[in-house]
Scaffold this motif. Sequence first.
Motif, short mmCIF file in Angstrom:
data_model
loop_
_atom_site.label_atom_id
_atom_site.label_comp_id
_atom_site.label_asym_id
_atom_site.label_seq_id
_atom_site.Cartn_x
_atom_site.Cartn_y
_atom_site.Cartn_z
N PRO A 228 -12.87 -17.95 -2.90
CA PRO A 228 -13.74 -18.65 -2.26
C PRO A 228 -14.66 -18.12 -1.15
N ASN A 229 -15.68 -18.78 -0.73
CA ASN A 229 -16.66 -18.08 0.03
C ASN A 229 -17.67 -16.77 -0.51
N VAL A 230 -17.58 -16.45 -1.47
CA VAL A 230 -18.43 -15.23 -2.14
C VAL A 230 -19.62 -15.98 -2.37
N GLY A 231 -20.07 -17.06 -2.37
CA GLY A 231 -21.38 -17.73 -2.70
C GLY A 231 -21.58 -18.35 -3.90
N LYS A 232 -20.64 -18.68 -4.83
CA LYS A 232 -20.59 -19.53 -5.88
C LYS A 232 -21.46 -20.86 -5.76
N SER A 233 -21.34 -21.70 -4.82
CA SER A 233 -22.14 -22.81 -4.81
C SER A 233 -23.75 -22.44 -4.38
N SER A 234 -23.70 -21.45 -3.59
CA SER A 234 -25.15 -20.96 -3.25
C SER A 234 -25.82 -20.79 -4.58
N LEU A 235 -25.16 -19.84 -5.35
CA LEU A 235 -25.73 -19.41 -6.65
C LEU A 235 -26.01 -20.85 -7.41
N LEU A 332 -22.59 -8.58 -7.33
CA LEU A 332 -21.96 -8.31 -6.06
C LEU A 332 -22.95 -8.56 -4.86
N ASN A 333 -22.42 -9.93 -4.42
CA ASN A 333 -23.22 -10.87 -3.35
C ASN A 333 -22.96 -10.34 -1.96
N LYS A 334 -23.87 -10.85 -1.26
CA LYS A 334 -23.88 -10.66 0.25
C LYS A 334 -24.17 -9.26 0.57
N THR A 335 -25.15 -8.60 -0.15
CA THR A 335 -25.72 -7.28 0.04
C THR A 335 -26.46 -7.13 1.22
N ASP A 336 -26.87 -8.06 1.86
CA ASP A 336 -27.74 -7.99 3.08
C ASP A 336 -26.60 -7.96 4.48
N LEU A 337 -25.67 -7.96 4.10
CA LEU A 337 -24.55 -7.83 5.37
C LEU A 337 -24.06 -6.27 4.97
N THR A 358 -26.84 -8.60 -5.36
CA THR A 358 -27.53 -9.93 -4.92
C THR A 358 -27.35 -10.23 -3.48
N SER A 359 -28.45 -10.89 -2.96
CA SER A 359 -28.29 -11.62 -1.69
C SER A 359 -28.76 -13.05 -2.07
N ILE A 360 -27.87 -13.80 -2.44
CA ILE A 360 -28.30 -15.16 -2.90
C ILE A 360 -28.89 -15.95 -2.03
N THR A 361 -28.75 -15.87 -0.80
CA THR A 361 -29.14 -16.71 0.31
C THR A 361 -30.68 -16.16 0.68
N SER A 362 -30.78 -14.92 0.57
CA SER A 362 -32.42 -14.55 0.56
C SER A 362 -32.97 -14.54 -0.63
P1 GDP Z 1 -18.38 -20.43 -2.53
O1 GDP Z 1 -17.19 -20.75 -1.78
O2 GDP Z 1 -18.13 -19.26 -3.35
O3 GDP Z 1 -19.11 -21.52 -3.24
O4 GDP Z 1 -19.44 -19.80 -1.48
P2 GDP Z 1 -20.74 -20.74 -0.80
O5 GDP Z 1 -21.87 -20.67 -1.78
O6 GDP Z 1 -20.21 -22.00 -0.52
O7 GDP Z 1 -21.21 -19.81 0.37
C1 GDP Z 1 -20.19 -19.16 1.45
C2 GDP Z 1 -21.09 -18.96 2.67
O8 GDP Z 1 -21.49 -17.43 2.34
C3 GDP Z 1 -22.09 -19.85 3.01
O9 GDP Z 1 -22.18 -20.09 4.38
C4 GDP Z 1 -23.41 -19.46 2.41
O10 GDP Z 1 -24.77 -19.62 3.12
C5 GDP Z 1 -23.06 -17.62 2.57
N1 GDP Z 1 -23.80 -16.83 1.74
C6 GDP Z 1 -23.84 -17.05 0.29
N2 GDP Z 1 -24.72 -16.07 -0.20
C7 GDP Z 1 -24.73 -15.25 0.70
C8 GDP Z 1 -25.58 -13.86 0.74
O11 GDP Z 1 -26.02 -13.40 -0.27
N3 GDP Z 1 -25.72 -13.43 1.95
C9 GDP Z 1 -25.31 -13.92 3.29
N4 GDP Z 1 -25.34 -13.48 4.30
N5 GDP Z 1 -24.50 -15.15 3.08
C10 GDP Z 1 -24.34 -15.69 1.94
#
Ligand code: GDP
Length: 457
Positions: A228-235, A332-337, A358-362
Amino acid sequence: MTIAAISTAVGEAGIGIVRISGKDALNIGNYIFEGNKVQELKDDHNRKLVYGHIVDRQNNQLIDEVLISYMKGPHTYTREDMVEVYCHGGIISVKKVLELILSNGARLAEPGEFTKRAFLNGRLDLSQSEAIIDMIRAKTDKSFEASLNQLEGSLSRKIKEIRNILLEMIAHVEVSIDFPDEDIEEVTYEDLEKSGNKVKEELEQLLSTAERGKILRDGLNTVILGKPNVGKSSLLNAVLRENRAIVTDIPGTTRDIIEEYVNIDGIPLRIIDTAGIRNTDDLVEQIGVDKAKETVEKADLIIAVFDASREMSDEDYEIIELIKDKKSIILLNKTDLPTKYDEAYLKSIINNREIITTSITSGVGVDLLERSIKNIFYSGEVEVYSDTIVTNVRHKNQLVKALQNINQAIKDIKGNVPIDCIEVDLKNCWENLGEISGDTIGEDILDKIFSEFCIGK
Ligand code: GDP
Ligand code: ZN
């Protein structure tokens, strides 16, 4: 019997087309149509659009303003006389026009009946008819092209070539059996082996396209995995934003899972939206380890997502274990953090496979993912037009049978088995291939194939 149906997607389009086919098509058309300038549709209106109105003469009621066209057989889709009514007034009027036609002597067409008539009247062969089913269902432009290619007969042509080789072999064998003493065209085992190998090669070539064809037809089964929370939905959203494929709804198909189709440069992905199954999208948590394994097992491609901003956890190791034998792409996501992940260590435990950061959100790295998807399956782009692609499961099964036949024949040829035994396998091969184009096929199979169409095609 004259048949009729609505042949446009109900409710979507601005105009609706009602199609009539059969010997009464023109009579029925004339009965319900009242032209502004044209009194009656005749042969000299063949293939012209005529403006006017559809009227219900019994109730003296105007139904819709239309364009109507009369197409004289046999130069039509079904090879019968056809009339098409182009309605403007939305779905209600399209339905009324159809009802009016049905109450004046036509019967509602069964699913695929127009195409079935085209086939029975010799306009299309079977693989071409099936291509029409595929076109209706095509998920992306590329699959559409593959179907179009098939419709234009490239598979039929190939099959015909192979069957001709077989026929020649059979003819030679027959001559040798019937006139063993005369020295005309005495068939040699060498000749047979040479031709047999040619058939075998061609069949193998066609079969090797079947896997790619399956992907083009049904989409690549793709599962996004990650805790959870790794960014799957965002991807998923990022990929969908750019690549969402247009999916026409096919009446009669039931979906037990939520799926999204995306089109990455012509490769259709069918992304299984695990989030759609339950509220949480942690696959392991929601459906249990066994079920998760099964889902992973069935997938053609796994996209495994890890979160660089958190330390590796047991869940990450579980995922690595799950995907170890699968075609997968590691993100490997969230590499902006600030990163808490040891990329080198991750790489070492995934057998040095490539890691895409990746940094999916950006929006960073999504393009790399897409490139990687393409590389995995094609090492380059698919050239649909360059060869014949077998996209249909039935065709593939027939090819498999034919290949078994020819392999047996070749084995017997090499073993100098009496030629009348070899002939049986050659004939079976020839017949199995004939079922692809419909040259040798039973009525029951025909009904099954055409029942897969939607009404109006
Ligand atoms: P899921 O639970 O795997 O589906 O994760 P979500 O896509 O719902 O993302 C969880 C949280 O991480 C959300 O608040 C996203 O905005 C944030 N997030 C996703 N990708 C990134 C990223 O590359 N960088 C940062 N800083 N936040 C991200
Ligand atoms: Zn999510």
